[in-house]
Design a protein around this motif. Structure first.
Motif, mmCIF file in Angstrom:
data_model
loop_
_atom_site.group_PDB
_atom_site.id
_atom_site.type_symbol
_atom_site.label_atom_id
_atom_site.label_comp_id
_atom_site.label_asym_id
_atom_site.label_seq_id
_atom_site.Cartn_x
_atom_site.Cartn_y
_atom_site.Cartn_z
ATOM 1 N N ILE A 1 0.864 -1.188 0.000
ATOM 2 C CA ILE A 1 0.000 0.000 0.000
ATOM 3 C C ILE A 1 0.896 1.232 0.000
ATOM 4 C CG2 ILE A 1 -1.777 1.290 1.241
ATOM 5 C CD1 ILE A 1 -2.898 -1.278 0.222
ATOM 6 N N GLN A 2 0.757 2.073 -0.992
ATOM 7 C CA GLN A 2 1.614 3.253 -1.143
ATOM 8 C C GLN A 2 0.768 4.524 -1.008
ATOM 9 O OE1 GLN A 2 3.174 1.758 -5.021
ATOM 10 N NE2 GLN A 2 5.179 1.902 -4.049
ATOM 11 N N ARG A 3 0.322 4.777 0.190
ATOM 12 C CA ARG A 3 -0.536 5.941 0.435
ATOM 13 C C ARG A 3 0.225 7.240 0.138
ATOM 14 N NH1 ARG A 3 -5.333 5.148 2.916
ATOM 15 N NH2 ARG A 3 -5.728 3.162 3.984
ATOM 16 N N CYS B 1 1.327 8.401 -2.583
ATOM 17 C CA CYS B 1 2.360 8.312 -3.627
ATOM 18 C C CYS B 1 1.743 8.749 -4.950
ATOM 19 C CB CYS B 1 2.863 6.884 -3.721
ATOM 20 S SG CYS B 1 4.619 6.778 -3.847
ATOM 21 N N SER B 2 2.179 9.859 -5.511
ATOM 22 C CA SER B 2 1.601 10.321 -6.771
ATOM 23 C C SER B 2 2.014 9.417 -7.934
ATOM 24 C CB SER B 2 2.022 11.759 -7.065
ATOM 25 O OG SER B 2 3.432 11.877 -7.079
ATOM 26 N N GLU B 3 3.210 8.839 -7.833
ATOM 27 C CA GLU B 3 3.682 7.915 -8.863
ATOM 28 C C GLU B 3 4.116 6.620 -8.182
ATOM 29 O OE1 GLU B 3 6.694 9.690 -11.230
ATOM 30 O OE2 GLU B 3 5.456 11.372 -11.861
ATOM 31 N N PRO B 4 3.188 5.708 -7.915
ATOM 32 C CA PRO B 4 3.511 4.482 -7.184
ATOM 33 C C PRO B 4 4.576 3.658 -7.893
ATOM 34 C CG PRO B 4 1.132 4.779 -7.385
ATOM 35 C CD PRO B 4 1.775 5.781 -8.280
ATOM 36 N N TYR C 1 0.662 -3.554 -6.255
ATOM 37 C CA TYR C 1 0.986 -2.205 -5.804
ATOM 38 C C TYR C 1 -0.295 -1.390 -5.838
ATOM 39 C CZ TYR C 1 5.910 -3.426 -6.193
ATOM 40 O OH TYR C 1 7.137 -4.017 -6.025
ATOM 41 N N ASN D 1 -2.653 2.011 -3.989
ATOM 42 C CA ASN D 1 -2.412 3.277 -3.313
ATOM 43 C C ASN D 1 -3.314 3.540 -2.105
ATOM 44 O OD1 ASN D 1 -4.859 4.091 -4.467
ATOM 45 N ND2 ASN D 1 -3.863 5.082 -6.199
ATOM 46 N N SER D 2 -4.258 2.636 -1.803
ATOM 47 C CA SER D 2 -5.117 2.843 -0.635
ATOM 48 C C SER D 2 -5.925 1.573 -0.387
ATOM 49 C CB SER D 2 -6.069 4.021 -0.855
ATOM 50 O OG SER D 2 -7.019 3.718 -1.867
ATOM 51 N N ASP E 1 -8.684 1.458 -2.911
ATOM 52 C CA ASP E 1 -8.242 0.925 -4.196
ATOM 53 C C ASP E 1 -8.124 -0.597 -4.149
ATOM 54 O OD1 ASP E 1 -7.333 1.113 -6.864
ATOM 55 O OD2 ASP E 1 -5.260 1.022 -6.209
#
Length: 218
Positions: free
Chosen positions: A185-187, A189-192, A201, A203-204, A207
């Motif tokens: 989870i890449q909270r 992150c504009s560009e995961p 991968y 982002n939330s 998601d």
């Protein structure tokens, strides 16, 4: 593998469900008010994380609240500030006030229809009941990282699980070396980052729900 191929999710509470960094940053404000230098949130949290890494080998001795209390005092020393033990304990107890990410409750409600939800993280025994109530899980489904559940054959056997059945859902700082399935989870992150060891991968948690619904349609 698809998201629908797993039977259980092992979810990192403090990077995925609870907004740990905001909780720490807020609780450190009384200390930082006396700091002569203007430090960014990122600088302060990086210093704090470094202190915690140094203290973590003493987890079994100090407990989670003890770690936080000592971390507060050591951070103060690194910043050239004075802090009392009472202020350290107040900081340690602030963990009970850390807020859930907005998408976490709804995502947990949806995902429990399809998976057994296991949550891992560090909490003192006195705080676990209220913690589990907030997450809507039973106490036996809250696991300590120090117990290494993915390595514990007895625990896996008792719960009718194999490591391949469990998807680890975590943030970037978690120990992922033992994960058979990994969802990062890449909270914020504009560009995961989308290449590397992780299987998914995302982002939330919201998601994650969306991607699971897409998997059901395939």
């Amino acid at each position: 593998m698809e998201l629908t191929d797993y039977r259980a999710l092992l979810i990192d509470c403090d990077e995925v469900l609870f907004d740990r960094n905001s909780g720490i940053w807020t609780a450190l404000q009384p200390l930082l008010q006396s700091c002569p230098d203007t430090l960014s949130r990122e600088q302060v949290l990086a210093e704090y994380d470094q202190v915690m890494r140094g203290l973590y080998p003493r987890f079994s001795e100090l407990g989670f609240s003890g770690l936080l209390c000592f971390a507060h005092r050591q951070l103060a020393e690194r910043l050239g500030l004075k802090a009392s033990w009472e202020e350290g304990m107040t900081f340690a107890r602030s963990v009970c006030d850390w807020s859930l990410y907005e998408d976490a409750p709804g995502a947990m409600l949806y995902l429990r229809k399809f998976y057994r939800l296991l949550v891992y993280g560090d909490r003192d025994s006195a705080d676990r009941e209220a913690f589990c109530e907030r997450l809507g899980i039973v106490s036996e489904d809250f696991l300590s990282p120090t117990n290494k559940p993915l390595e514990d054959r007895d625990w896996l056997l008792t719960n009718d699980l194999e490591p391949k059945d469990i998807l680890l859902v975590c943030g970037s700082s978690a120990d992922v070396s033992l994960a058979n399935g990994l969802c990062l989870i890449q909270r914020g992150c504009s560009e995961p980052h989308v290449s590397g060891a992780a299987d998914f991968y995302i982002n939330s948690m919201a998601d994650l729900v969306t991607q699971h619904q897409q998997s059901l349609r395939r």
